[in-house]
Design an enzyme around this catalytic site. Structure first.
Site, PDB file in Angstrom:
ATOM      1  N   ARG A 214       0.817  -1.234   0.000  1.00 24.12           N
ATOM      2  CA  ARG A 214       0.000   0.000   0.000  1.00 24.12           C
ATOM      3  C   ARG A 214       0.844   1.275   0.000  1.00 24.12           C
ATOM      4  NH1 ARG A 214      -3.148  -3.197   3.441  1.00 24.12           N
ATOM      5  NH2 ARG A 214      -4.916  -4.054   2.316  1.00 24.12           N
ATOM      6  N   LYS A 236       1.984  11.046 -11.740  1.00 21.66           N
ATOM      7  CA  LYS A 236       1.065  10.149 -12.462  1.00 21.66           C
ATOM      8  C   LYS A 236       1.814   8.860 -12.757  1.00 21.66           C
ATOM      9  CE  LYS A 236      -2.196  12.943 -15.059  1.00 21.66           C
ATOM     10  NZ  LYS A 236      -2.661  13.220 -16.429  1.00 21.66           N
ATOM     11  N   GLU A 278       6.923  17.254 -25.901  1.00 24.57           N
ATOM     12  CA  GLU A 278       6.316  17.736 -24.646  1.00 24.57           C
ATOM     13  C   GLU A 278       6.864  19.124 -24.287  1.00 24.57           C
ATOM     14  OE1 GLU A 278       3.920  15.960 -23.399  1.00 24.57           O
ATOM     15  OE2 GLU A 278       4.335  13.821 -23.673  1.00 24.57           O
ATOM     16  N   LYS A 320       5.622  22.403 -15.410  1.00 24.99           N
ATOM     17  CA  LYS A 320       4.836  21.265 -14.917  1.00 24.99           C
ATOM     18  C   LYS A 320       4.616  21.372 -13.419  1.00 24.99           C
ATOM     19  CE  LYS A 320       3.628  16.562 -15.273  1.00 24.99           C
ATOM     20  NZ  LYS A 320       3.786  15.274 -15.924  1.00 24.99           N
ATOM     21  N   GLU A 330      -5.748  16.471 -11.129  1.00 25.99           N
ATOM     22  CA  GLU A 330      -6.399  16.738 -12.414  1.00 25.99           C
ATOM     23  C   GLU A 330      -7.884  17.036 -12.288  1.00 25.99           C
ATOM     24  OE1 GLU A 330      -4.423  14.910 -15.726  1.00 25.99           O
ATOM     25  OE2 GLU A 330      -6.322  14.667 -16.760  1.00 25.99           O
ATOM     26  N   ARG A 334      -4.783  20.682 -14.675  1.00 28.13           N
ATOM     27  CA  ARG A 334      -3.731  19.744 -15.059  1.00 28.13           C
ATOM     28  C   ARG A 334      -4.025  19.075 -16.397  1.00 28.13           C
ATOM     29  NH1 ARG A 334      -0.375  15.358 -11.379  1.00 28.13           N
ATOM     30  NH2 ARG A 334       0.834  14.578 -13.145  1.00 28.13           N
ATOM     31  N   ASN A 338      -2.320  17.870 -21.334  1.00 24.59           N
ATOM     32  CA  ASN A 338      -2.585  16.807 -22.296  1.00 24.59           C
ATOM     33  C   ASN A 338      -2.940  17.329 -23.680  1.00 24.59           C
ATOM     34  OD1 ASN A 338      -2.124  14.441 -20.796  1.00 24.59           O
ATOM     35  ND2 ASN A 338      -3.995  14.833 -19.652  1.00 24.59           N
ATOM     36  N   HIS A 341      -2.989  14.969 -26.637  1.00 27.27           N
ATOM     37  CA  HIS A 341      -2.862  13.596 -26.159  1.00 27.27           C
ATOM     38  C   HIS A 341      -4.081  12.740 -26.468  1.00 27.27           C
ATOM     39  CE1 HIS A 341       0.716  15.055 -24.230  1.00 27.27           C
ATOM     40  NE2 HIS A 341       0.928  13.917 -23.585  1.00 27.27           N
ATOM     41  N   HIS A 345      -3.081   9.547 -28.045  1.00 28.88           N
ATOM     42  CA  HIS A 345      -3.324   8.230 -27.436  1.00 28.88           C
ATOM     43  C   HIS A 345      -4.096   7.328 -28.405  1.00 28.88           C
ATOM     44  CE1 HIS A 345      -2.777   9.738 -23.007  1.00 28.88           C
ATOM     45  NE2 HIS A 345      -1.629   9.547 -23.631  1.00 28.88           N
ATOM     46  N   HIS A 358       5.669   7.863 -27.964  1.00 29.29           N
ATOM     47  CA  HIS A 358       4.640   8.706 -27.348  1.00 29.29           C
ATOM     48  C   HIS A 358       4.707  10.152 -27.869  1.00 29.29           C
ATOM     49  CE1 HIS A 358       1.930  10.318 -24.345  1.00 29.29           C
ATOM     50  NE2 HIS A 358       2.862  11.167 -23.948  1.00 29.29           N
TER      51      HIS A 358
HETATM   52  N1  LIG Z   1       3.375   9.932 -15.987  1.00 26.14           N
HETATM   53  C1  LIG Z   1       3.294  10.963 -16.792  1.00 26.14           C
HETATM   54  O1  LIG Z   1       2.918  12.071 -16.390  1.00 26.14           O
HETATM   55  C2  LIG Z   1       3.707  10.787 -18.219  1.00 26.14           C
HETATM   56  C3  LIG Z   1       3.950  11.919 -19.019  1.00 26.14           C
HETATM   57  C4  LIG Z   1       4.428  11.721 -20.326  1.00 26.14           C
HETATM   58  C5  LIG Z   1       4.641  10.434 -20.791  1.00 26.14           C
HETATM   59  N2  LIG Z   1       4.363   9.368 -19.982  1.00 26.14           N
HETATM   60  C6  LIG Z   1       4.606   7.994 -20.455  1.00 26.14           C
HETATM   61  O2  LIG Z   1       5.983   7.857 -20.731  1.00 26.14           O
HETATM   62  C7  LIG Z   1       6.144   6.834 -21.711  1.00 26.14           C
HETATM   63  C8  LIG Z   1       7.100   7.314 -22.758  1.00 26.14           C
HETATM   64  O3  LIG Z   1       8.334   7.589 -22.134  1.00 26.14           O
HETATM   65  P1  LIG Z   1       9.690   7.598 -22.959  1.00 26.14           P
HETATM   66  O4  LIG Z   1       9.500   8.403 -24.179  1.00 26.14           O
HETATM   67  O5  LIG Z   1      10.745   7.942 -22.010  1.00 26.14           O
HETATM   68  O6  LIG Z   1       9.795   6.097 -23.486  1.00 26.14           O
HETATM   69  P2  LIG Z   1      10.590   4.807 -22.910  1.00 26.14           P
HETATM   70  O7  LIG Z   1      10.519   4.744 -21.466  1.00 26.14           O
HETATM   71  O8  LIG Z   1      10.067   3.657 -23.691  1.00 26.14           O
HETATM   72  O9  LIG Z   1      12.095   5.090 -23.339  1.00 26.14           O
HETATM   73  C9  LIG Z   1      12.405   5.224 -24.687  1.00 26.14           C
HETATM   74  C10 LIG Z   1      13.506   4.269 -25.137  1.00 26.14           C
HETATM   75  O10 LIG Z   1      14.760   4.817 -24.792  1.00 26.14           O
HETATM   76  C11 LIG Z   1      15.515   3.878 -24.025  1.00 26.14           C
HETATM   77  N3  LIG Z   1      16.321   4.658 -23.135  1.00 26.14           N
HETATM   78  C12 LIG Z   1      15.907   5.307 -22.021  1.00 26.14           C
HETATM   79  N4  LIG Z   1      16.901   6.060 -21.536  1.00 26.14           N
HETATM   80  C13 LIG Z   1      17.961   5.861 -22.334  1.00 26.14           C
HETATM   81  C14 LIG Z   1      19.268   6.385 -22.339  1.00 26.14           C
HETATM   82  N5  LIG Z   1      19.663   7.303 -21.471  1.00 26.14           N
HETATM   83  N6  LIG Z   1      20.119   5.952 -23.297  1.00 26.14           N
HETATM   84  C15 LIG Z   1      19.694   5.067 -24.233  1.00 26.14           C
HETATM   85  N7  LIG Z   1      18.465   4.568 -24.290  1.00 26.14           N
HETATM   86  C16 LIG Z   1      17.603   4.966 -23.342  1.00 26.14           C
HETATM   87  C17 LIG Z   1      14.466   3.010 -23.403  1.00 26.14           C
HETATM   88  O11 LIG Z   1      14.999   1.767 -23.010  1.00 26.14           O
HETATM   89  C18 LIG Z   1      13.461   2.903 -24.515  1.00 26.14           C
HETATM   90  O12 LIG Z   1      13.883   1.953 -25.457  1.00 26.14           O
HETATM   91  C19 LIG Z   1       4.771   6.533 -22.248  1.00 26.14           C
HETATM   92  O13 LIG Z   1       4.326   5.314 -21.719  1.00 26.14           O
HETATM   93  C20 LIG Z   1       3.917   7.675 -21.740  1.00 26.14           C
HETATM   94  O14 LIG Z   1       2.571   7.299 -21.547  1.00 26.14           O
HETATM   95  C21 LIG Z   1       3.921   9.514 -18.724  1.00 26.14           C
HETATM   96 ZN   LIG Z   2       2.710  13.013 -22.908  1.00 22.05          ZN
END
Ligand SMILES: NC(=O)c1ccc[n+]([C@@H]2O[C@H](COP(=O)([O-])OP(=O)(O)OC[C@H]3O[C@@H](n4cnc5c(N)ncnc54)[C@H](O)[C@@H]3O)[C@@H](O)[C@H]2O)c1
Ligand SMILES: [Zn+2]
Length: 457
Positions: A214, A236, A278, A320, A330, A334, A338, A341, A345, A358
């Site tokens: 938890r 999030k 972003e 942010k 949200e 907030r 998006n 998005h 999405h 993404h």
């Molecule tokens: N929680 C939130 O508020 C929020 C906001 C925006 C996006 N997201 C989520 O984030 C995700 C996308 O994140 P992302 O774009 O980081 O994708 P990801 O986590 O898939 O990373 C992208 C790729 O880069 C690689 N990688 C990461 N760091 C590296 C580094 N330093 N050197 C080499 N390779 C590296 C990873 O292994 C992966 O293959 C989505 O699922 C999206 O929904 C969440």
């Molecule tokens: Zn996003």
């Protein structure tokens, strides 16, 4: 197709704002940019010396961070640069605070931060740490992070779980591997989960930390631009469902976010550009000066100029943090984060998770949202052109993949989290650059026209 104007069935419940900068909430307009107020405590301060290395020239933007001062959430690069840069070169970092009362936390931003072991260690609870990472990042940074956690502190023991890499693994089966490891290794409540990776790892590790026993302590070490400017901040967390992105999750804040910008040296170009989507978003929805700065500095960002990247990350985190501090769960404001998005999405789900990154899907989605705003008569054509140009300059898509049809968009958008009582609410631009609304009160015909304009069928 229906063309009747949609009436919102949900009104923002928060009391009407008494802030002269903000219009009343019940107008449904969330003019989220508010120049004269500092709602979060944002500080730029010296963490340590000697971060950039003596041979690198130091950009004035970054140099100013060495001045221990309060930087308003709305300080522009020009304002920031007006401060006198210090004479000596040194390692520089910034701290942006996310102000959430007893859940407040710092975001440390700078190069070489994984070599400053005390930064991480001061946020560890208990003696046991579980680092969650993936098969790509583990060989690059896991040893360094374990060293940062344990160096000079023999009481800390670190376990790690290495997940398969990819958005398609942001699911329940993969999440369970984190719990398997924690339970098999007999972790108790006094432990710390550390997310080492991009947004996928951060979202999954955060959700695991929220749910394990938890709730256990949690630290974010984001390693992509996407994670450093957005996903690691604000709490999030979650996983995807086959019918929709991020539909299962929790709000759960970390103890700290440690952004070591040196980790970006290994990031593929396509991932770098994805994160910049972003960054552009913050400019469009609430920070026109930042947008103008991006128009001038996009090439330097793509070339990974360290000080330019550091400034973009800092300014994004400030934006942010300010929004999250005002509306953590949200309730309304907030949601403006998006922009694009809902369209994006739909692309990610419809095209298949991981086909487009993404940020790529969000970039196309933002162009669609901007197009729709223009069709509604809410923005000038110049904003449409500027949004299109900057995303194109960032090597990002400016329209959806051909496989996406109008019907696909409609069916995936119908399960978006922003649907309330069957009404699809969207973030749309309205007014001058930097202003947006989150509303269900728009002419449905504009949405239909946008979808038809961007889809072949
Ligand atoms: N929680 C939130 O508020 C929020 C906001 C925006 C996006 N997201 C989520 O984030 C995700 C996308 O994140 P992302 O774009 O980081 O994708 P990801 O986590 O898939 O990373 C992208 C790729 O880069 C690689 N990688 C990461 N760091 C590296 C580094 N330093 N050197 C080499 N390779 C590296 C990873 O292994 C992966 O293959 C989505 O699922 C999206 O929904 C969440
Ligand atoms: Zn996003």
């Amino acid at each position: 197709m229906a063309s009747a104007a949609i009436r919102p069935t949900i009104r923002f419940s928060p009391k009407a704002s008494t802030d002269p900068c903000l219009p009343p909430w019940d107008t449904c307009h969330l003019f989220s940019r508010c120049r004269n107020r500092t709602v979060t405590s944002l500080r730029s301060s010296l963490i340590s010396s000697d971060l950039l290395g003596t041979n690198r020239s130091v950009d004035p933007v970054l140099k100013c961070n060495r001045i221990r001062s309060t930087v308003s959430a709305t300080a522009t690069p020009a304002e920031v640069m007006e401060q006198t840069p210090p004479k000596t070169d040194s390692k520089i970092s910034t701290i942006v605070d996310v102000d959430l009362g007893d859940r407040s936390y710092p975001i440390y931003i700078g190069p070489g931060l994984l070599d400053q072991h005390d930064l991480l260690q001061r946020h560890v609870h208990g003696k046991r740490v579980l680092v969650v990472t993936n098969t790509t990042i583990a060989p690059l940074y896991l040893d360094k992070v374990i060293n940062a956690l344990t160096s000079g502190n023999s009481k800390i023991s670190v376990d790690s779980v290495i997940l398969p890499d990819g958005e398609k693994y942001k699911d329940m089966d993969t999440l369970m591997k984190i719990f398997d490891k924690a339970i098999e290794s007999r972790f108790d409540r006094r432990c710390t989960f550390v997310a080492l990776g991009g947004g996928v790892i951060g979202d999954m590790c955060g959700f695991a930390a929220a749910a394990f026993l938890r709730g256990v302590n949690f630290i974010q070490i984001p390693t992509t631009v996407m994670a450093q400017v957005d996903s690691s901040v604000g709490g999030k967390t979650g996983i995807n469902h086959r019918l929709g992105k991020n539909l299962i999750g929790a709000f759960y804040q970390p103890q700290c976010v440690l952004v070591d910008i040196d980790t970006l040296n290994t990031l593929p170009d396509r991932e770098l550009a994805s994160g910049l989507a972003e960054v552009v978003k913050y400019g469009l929805i609430r920070d026109p000066e930042f947008f103008e700065w991006q128009e001038k500095n996009m090439q330097a960002l793509l070339a990974r100029d360290p000080s330019t990247l550091a400034y973009a990350i800092k300014r994004s985190c400030e934006n942010k943090a300010e929004v999250v501090a005002l509306d953590e769960k949200e309730g309304g404001l907030r949601a403006t984060l998006n922009l694009g998005h809902t369209f994006g999405h739909a692309i990610e789900t419809g095209f298949g998770y991981g086909q487009w990154l993404h940020g790529e899907a969000v970039a196309a989605g933002m162009v669609m949202a901007v197009d729709m705003s223009y069709r509604l008569g809410w923005i000038d054509e110049s904003i449409v052109k500027r949004a299109f140009n900057i995303l194109q300059q960032a090597n990002l898509p400016t329209g959806p993949p051909e496989v996406m049809t109008v019907e696909m968009f409609k069916s995936y958008m119908a399960v978006d989290k922003k649907v309330a009582d069957g009404l699809l609410r969207l973030i749309l631009l309205k007014g001058s650059l930097g202003n947006c609304v989150f509303t269900g009160d728009y002419d449905r015909k504009a949405l239909d026209d946008t979808l038809r304009a961007f889809c072949k069928s």
